[in-house]
Scaffold this active site. Structure first.
Site, PDB file in Angstrom:
ATOM      1  N   GLY A   1      79.822  35.389  19.858  1.00 58.32           N
ATOM      2  CA  GLY A   1      81.115  36.082  19.930  1.00 58.32           C
ATOM      3  C   GLY A   1      82.255  35.224  19.416  1.00 58.32           C
ATOM      4  O   GLY A   1      82.053  34.105  18.914  1.00 58.32           O
TER       5      GLY A   1
ATOM      6  N   ILE B   1      71.974  39.279  29.317  1.00 54.50           N
ATOM      7  CA  ILE B   1      72.390  38.795  30.655  1.00 54.50           C
ATOM      8  C   ILE B   1      72.241  39.856  31.749  1.00 54.50           C
ATOM      9  O   ILE B   1      72.303  39.526  32.930  1.00 54.50           O
ATOM     10  CB  ILE B   1      73.826  38.199  30.663  1.00 54.50           C
ATOM     11  CG1 ILE B   1      74.883  39.252  30.299  1.00 54.50           C
ATOM     12  CG2 ILE B   1      73.913  36.975  29.768  1.00 54.50           C
ATOM     13  CD1 ILE B   1      76.316  38.792  30.605  1.00 54.50           C
TER      14      ILE B   1
ATOM     15  N   THR C   1      83.495  43.668  25.855  1.00 54.86           N
ATOM     16  CA  THR C   1      84.928  43.432  25.614  1.00 54.86           C
ATOM     17  C   THR C   1      85.648  44.625  24.955  1.00 54.86           C
ATOM     18  O   THR C   1      86.812  44.490  24.576  1.00 54.86           O
ATOM     19  CB  THR C   1      85.127  42.181  24.720  1.00 54.86           C
ATOM     20  OG1 THR C   1      84.356  42.340  23.528  1.00 54.86           O
ATOM     21  CG2 THR C   1      84.708  40.907  25.437  1.00 54.86           C
TER      22      THR C   1
ATOM     23  N   ASP D   1      93.074  38.097  31.852  1.00 53.97           N
ATOM     24  CA  ASP D   1      94.356  38.508  32.447  1.00 53.97           C
ATOM     25  C   ASP D   1      94.332  39.980  32.869  1.00 53.97           C
ATOM     26  O   ASP D   1      95.217  40.421  33.602  1.00 53.97           O
ATOM     27  CB  ASP D   1      95.504  38.276  31.450  1.00 53.97           C
ATOM     28  CG  ASP D   1      95.314  39.041  30.142  1.00 53.97           C
ATOM     29  OD1 ASP D   1      94.161  39.153  29.678  1.00 53.97           O
ATOM     30  OD2 ASP D   1      96.310  39.532  29.589  1.00 53.97           O
TER      31      ASP D   1
ATOM     32  N   TYR E   1      87.622  47.998  32.200  1.00 53.10           N
ATOM     33  CA  TYR E   1      87.290  46.629  31.767  1.00 53.10           C
ATOM     34  C   TYR E   1      87.828  45.609  32.771  1.00 53.10           C
ATOM     35  O   TYR E   1      87.103  44.712  33.214  1.00 53.10           O
ATOM     36  CB  TYR E   1      87.887  46.386  30.373  1.00 53.10           C
ATOM     37  CG  TYR E   1      87.876  44.942  29.926  1.00 53.10           C
ATOM     38  CD1 TYR E   1      86.698  44.324  29.509  1.00 53.10           C
ATOM     39  CD2 TYR E   1      89.058  44.184  29.911  1.00 53.10           C
ATOM     40  CE1 TYR E   1      86.698  42.992  29.102  1.00 53.10           C
ATOM     41  CE2 TYR E   1      89.065  42.857  29.500  1.00 53.10           C
ATOM     42  CZ  TYR E   1      87.887  42.261  29.103  1.00 53.10           C
ATOM     43  OH  TYR E   1      87.881  40.947  28.697  1.00 53.10           O
TER      44      TYR E   1
ATOM     45  N   LYS F   1      85.571  43.059  35.094  1.00 50.71           N
ATOM     46  CA  LYS F   1      85.691  41.595  35.022  1.00 50.71           C
ATOM     47  C   LYS F   1      86.053  41.029  36.396  1.00 50.71           C
ATOM     48  O   LYS F   1      85.559  39.973  36.791  1.00 50.71           O
ATOM     49  CB  LYS F   1      86.750  41.205  33.976  1.00 50.71           C
ATOM     50  CG  LYS F   1      86.372  41.496  32.532  1.00 50.71           C
ATOM     51  CD  LYS F   1      85.236  40.637  31.989  1.00 50.71           C
ATOM     52  CE  LYS F   1      85.624  39.195  31.773  1.00 50.71           C
ATOM     53  NZ  LYS F   1      84.526  38.417  31.159  1.00 50.71           N
TER      54      LYS F   1
HETATM   55  N1  NAP Z   1      89.104  38.746  23.262  1.00 44.90           N
HETATM   56  C1  NAP Z   1      90.129  38.629  24.101  1.00 44.90           C
HETATM   57  O1  NAP Z   1      91.307  38.867  23.758  1.00 44.90           O
HETATM   58  C2  NAP Z   1      89.875  38.202  25.515  1.00 44.90           C
HETATM   59  C3  NAP Z   1      90.947  38.182  26.403  1.00 44.90           C
HETATM   60  C4  NAP Z   1      90.729  37.771  27.717  1.00 44.90           C
HETATM   61  C5  NAP Z   1      89.464  37.383  28.109  1.00 44.90           C
HETATM   62  N2  NAP Z   1      88.441  37.445  27.240  1.00 44.90           N
HETATM   63  C6  NAP Z   1      87.124  37.040  27.717  1.00 44.90           C
HETATM   64  O2  NAP Z   1      86.706  35.952  26.921  1.00 44.90           O
HETATM   65  C7  NAP Z   1      85.272  35.961  26.802  1.00 44.90           C
HETATM   66  C8  NAP Z   1      84.899  35.872  25.337  1.00 44.90           C
HETATM   67  O3  NAP Z   1      85.460  36.978  24.652  1.00 44.90           O
HETATM   68  P1  NAP Z   1      85.248  37.171  23.091  1.00 44.90           P
HETATM   69  O4  NAP Z   1      86.527  37.653  22.519  1.00 44.90           O
HETATM   70  O5  NAP Z   1      84.582  35.979  22.504  1.00 44.90           O
HETATM   71  O6  NAP Z   1      84.217  38.382  23.124  1.00 44.90           O
HETATM   72  P2  NAP Z   1      83.259  38.934  21.968  1.00 44.90           P
HETATM   73  O7  NAP Z   1      83.681  38.404  20.626  1.00 44.90           O
HETATM   74  O8  NAP Z   1      83.194  40.408  22.164  1.00 44.90           O
HETATM   75  O9  NAP Z   1      81.863  38.283  22.301  1.00 44.90           O
HETATM   76  C9  NAP Z   1      81.133  38.687  23.406  1.00 44.90           C
HETATM   77  C10 NAP Z   1      79.722  38.180  23.266  1.00 44.90           C
HETATM   78  O10 NAP Z   1      78.991  38.673  24.395  1.00 44.90           O
HETATM   79  C11 NAP Z   1      77.714  39.048  23.938  1.00 44.90           C
HETATM   80  N3  NAP Z   1      77.095  40.022  24.833  1.00 44.90           N
HETATM   81  C12 NAP Z   1      77.525  41.278  25.104  1.00 44.90           C
HETATM   82  N4  NAP Z   1      76.660  41.880  25.953  1.00 44.90           N
HETATM   83  C13 NAP Z   1      75.678  40.979  26.217  1.00 44.90           C
HETATM   84  C14 NAP Z   1      74.513  41.005  27.024  1.00 44.90           C
HETATM   85  N5  NAP Z   1      74.177  42.091  27.726  1.00 44.90           N
HETATM   86  N6  NAP Z   1      73.729  39.896  27.076  1.00 44.90           N
HETATM   87  C15 NAP Z   1      74.052  38.793  26.357  1.00 44.90           C
HETATM   88  N7  NAP Z   1      75.164  38.715  25.576  1.00 44.90           N
HETATM   89  C16 NAP Z   1      75.957  39.794  25.507  1.00 44.90           C
HETATM   90  C17 NAP Z   1      77.963  39.608  22.558  1.00 44.90           C
HETATM   91  O11 NAP Z   1      76.775  39.622  21.837  1.00 44.90           O
HETATM   92  P3  NAP Z   1      76.383  40.870  20.880  1.00 44.90           P
HETATM   93  O12 NAP Z   1      77.306  40.762  19.718  1.00 44.90           O
HETATM   94  O13 NAP Z   1      74.961  40.635  20.585  1.00 44.90           O
HETATM   95  O14 NAP Z   1      76.626  42.113  21.700  1.00 44.90           O
HETATM   96  C18 NAP Z   1      78.988  38.625  22.013  1.00 44.90           C
HETATM   97  O15 NAP Z   1      78.329  37.528  21.439  1.00 44.90           O
HETATM   98  C19 NAP Z   1      84.823  37.221  27.538  1.00 44.90           C
HETATM   99  O16 NAP Z   1      84.468  36.884  28.838  1.00 44.90           O
HETATM  100  C20 NAP Z   1      86.063  38.085  27.565  1.00 44.90           C
HETATM  101  O17 NAP Z   1      86.042  38.983  28.655  1.00 44.90           O
HETATM  102  C21 NAP Z   1      88.607  37.832  25.953  1.00 44.90           C
END
Ligand code: NAP
Length: 289
Positions: free
Chosen positions: A10, A37, A62, A102, A125, A129
């Site tokens: 991700g 997971i 996400t 957040d 969402y 979380k």
């Molecule tokens: N993006 C934001 O603005 C933001 C803001 C606040 C918090 N966060 C938090 O930050 C963290 C990282 O976010 P990100 O932006 O990097 O998210 P992302 O780009 O959507 O990446 C999420 C990853 O989780 C994997 N995943 C999803 N379902 C899965 C499962 N069942 N088993 C194993 N892996 C799985 C996805 O793999 P696949 O591609 O194979 O599905 C992807 O590699 C998350 O906890 C998110 O909630 C993000």
């Protein structure tokens, strides 16, 4: 030090893997089709065999708006998946660092949010979380580290900065909400902070964002200004303010969810990057300034 990373493909996972290699961590990061997971057995097996010092969970569901249509899937990944990892860490005595959001807040307080402020998620969402955080605390108590972040942008993946840069080359005008405030966070900075935390004996909840508050509209104006040279001789869309109500997205967002990063400063022994510095660094990595 060895890290087992979930979600390595991700946006944040990509930055974590890149920096972990530079900082001489050994990283094991199975992709989703190797370890899902939500499958407790698969998680238990990989945590047992990896024998990592620290397990980091950056995997999540996400898709904030889509989650309103498929809450079961969001909860299965964000709550049950997080719990599966916590149970495996408890059984195999691995430290656990989990990434949260957040969106556990409604943002109605109107000032920077600390770890002690009450949560009130306003979307599926956000609730999924929050319940993931609670499930981890039930299993591991304060020994797990839960780092909440927000408004992330990294080199890989879909995010606000990439979207603005793309639309600026395609449209005359982009309307951006001016009544929601965040602390935009460069995933490269967060990755380094998480890796520093991996080496520190820290648990509990921690707000991990770049510093400062800005509306999405003002953030877009800054992206426009900082990328002006990149667009020289080409169209660069104007940015106009709008409201969250006018945009009417399926999921509600917090109104003001900028973070108070006092605790993160204490833990790291240094101040997080200011949001504008993060943006400058990121555009530099994209070779856009
Ligand atoms: N993006 C934001 O603005 C933001 C803001 C606040 C918090 N966060 C938090 O930050 C963290 C990282 O976010 P990100 O932006 O990097 O998210 P992302 O780009 O959507 O990446 C999420 C990853 O989780 C994997 N995943 C999803 N379902 C899965 C499962 N069942 N088993 C194993 N892996 C799985 C996805 O793999 P696949 O591609 O194979 O599905 C992807 O590699 C998350 O906890 C998110 O909630 C993000």
């Amino acid at each position: 030090m060895k890290i087992l990373l979930f979600g390595g493909a991700g946006q944040l996972g990509h930055e974590l893997k890149k920096r972990a290699a530079d900082l001489e961590f050994e990283v094991v990061s199975p992709v989703t089709k190797e370890v899902d997971i939500t499958e407790a057995d698969q998680v238990m097996k990989v945590v047992a065999s990896a024998r990592a010092d620290v397990v980091i969970n950056s995997a999540a569901y996400t898709a904030v708006d889509k989650a309103e249509e498929e809450p079961e899937k969001a909860f299965r990944i964000n709550r049950d998946g997080a719990k599966n990892i916590a149970l495996a860490c408890a059984k195999h005595s691995s430290r656990f660092i989990h990434v949260s959001t957040d969106y556990v807040f409604d943002g109605l307080l109107g000032s920077p949010l600390s770890e002690f402020d009450p949560v009130n998620p306003v979307s599926v969402y956000g609730r999924s979380k929050w319940e993931g955080e609670e499930a981890i605390r039930e299993v591991l108590g304060e020994s797990a580290l839960i780092v909440r972040t927000q408004a992330l942008y990294g080199v890989k993946g879909v995010n606000f900065v990439h979207t603005m840069l793309k639309l600026m080359g395609e449209r005359e005008v982009i309307k951006v909400v001016d009544d929601q405030w965040v602390s935009p966070t460069w995933a490269g900075w967060l990755a380094e902070a998480l890796l520093d935390c991996a080496r520190l004996p820290v648990g509990g909840t921690l707000h991990g964002s770049c510093e400062g508050a800005v509306s999405w509209y003002d953030f877009a104006l800054e992206i426009r200004a900082l990328s002006a040279r990149h667009f020289e001789g080409r169209r660069q869309a104007m940015i106009e303010p709008t409201t969250a109500d006018a945009l009417a997205r399926p999921a509600k967002r917090p109104v003001y969810s900028a973070f108070d990063t006092t605790k993160m400063r204490q833990v790291l022994g240094r101040a997080p990057m200011k949001w504008r510095e993060g943006l400058v660094a990121f555009l530099g990595e994209l070779d856009i300034r």
